[in-house]
Write a protein that holds these residues in place. Structure first.
Motif, PDB file in Angstrom:
ATOM      1  N   THR A  10      -2.833  -5.839  -3.734  1.00 51.02           N
ATOM      2  CA  THR A  10      -1.627  -6.626  -3.563  1.00 51.02           C
ATOM      3  C   THR A  10      -0.620  -5.755  -2.828  1.00 51.02           C
ATOM      4  N   PHE A  11      -0.053  -6.279  -1.771  1.00 45.66           N
ATOM      5  CA  PHE A  11       0.866  -5.502  -0.959  1.00 45.66           C
ATOM      6  C   PHE A  11       2.262  -6.096  -1.009  1.00 45.66           C
ATOM      7  N   ALA A  12       3.253  -5.233  -0.957  1.00 47.01           N
ATOM      8  CA  ALA A  12       4.640  -5.648  -0.829  1.00 47.01           C
ATOM      9  C   ALA A  12       5.159  -5.043   0.467  1.00 47.01           C
ATOM     10  N   VAL A  13       5.805  -5.835   1.276  1.00 44.62           N
ATOM     11  CA  VAL A  13       6.320  -5.361   2.554  1.00 44.62           C
ATOM     12  C   VAL A  13       7.296  -4.216   2.307  1.00 44.62           C
ATOM     13  N   GLY A  14       7.058  -3.099   2.945  1.00 46.37           N
ATOM     14  CA  GLY A  14       7.936  -1.941   2.834  1.00 46.37           C
ATOM     15  C   GLY A  14       7.694  -1.070   1.609  1.00 46.37           C
ATOM     16  N   LEU A  19      -2.058   3.455  -4.798  1.00 44.58           N
ATOM     17  CA  LEU A  19      -3.010   2.570  -5.455  1.00 44.58           C
ATOM     18  C   LEU A  19      -3.270   3.074  -6.869  1.00 44.58           C
ATOM     19  N   PRO A  20      -3.533   2.181  -7.809  1.00 43.51           N
ATOM     20  CA  PRO A  20      -3.824   2.625  -9.175  1.00 43.51           C
ATOM     21  C   PRO A  20      -5.154   3.360  -9.232  1.00 43.51           C
ATOM     22  N   ARG A  93       2.894  -2.065  -8.464  1.00 37.07           N
ATOM     23  CA  ARG A  93       1.429  -2.095  -8.416  1.00 37.07           C
ATOM     24  C   ARG A  93       0.901  -3.513  -8.229  1.00 37.07           C
ATOM     25  N   GLY A  94       1.808  -4.481  -8.062  1.00 39.22           N
ATOM     26  CA  GLY A  94       1.386  -5.839  -7.769  1.00 39.22           C
ATOM     27  C   GLY A  94       1.527  -6.833  -8.894  1.00 39.22           C
TER      28      GLY A  94
END
Length: 109
Positions: A10-14, A19-20, A93-94
């Motif tokens: 899962t990505f968040a812009v910026g 990664l876990p 972490r999403g």
């Protein structure tokens, strides 16, 4: 040995979170010692299935989704559930923020 049903990123812009860590499935030590009212179980089960099971799995039934199965966490972590669900310490972490999706009284029962 690492076993996963797959990996979902899962990505968040910026965002710049790491990664876990990948961990072994934990399939022993099913959660115990959490106080609850048996009358809340049907509603709580429905809420968990709707909001949590996709990622965390069904305790005692499967190994979880792409994130740790909550059926195997220490009881102390469950007592902090309100802060985790609404204050988002795992948002980087999403994990989604459930502020507009769940009510506090549903989480603290």
């Amino acid at each position: 040995e690492l076993r996963t049903p797959g990996t979902v990123y899962t990505f968040a812009v910026g965002a710049k979170a790491k990664l876990p860590e990948f961990v072994k499935y934990q399939t022993e030590g099913l959660l115990q010692g959490v106080k609850y009212d048996p009358k809340d179980v049907p509603e709580g089960t429905a809420l968990y299935i709707a909001a949590c099971a996709t990622c965390h799995g069904v305790p005692g039934v499967d190994k979880g989704g792409n994130i740790r199965n909550l059926g195997y966490v220490p009881a102390e972590e469950i007592t902090k559930l309100k802060d985790i669900v609404f204050n988002g310490p795992f948002r980087e972490r999403g994990m989604p923020d459930f502020t507009d999706k769940l009510k506090e009284e549903d989480v603290v029962k």
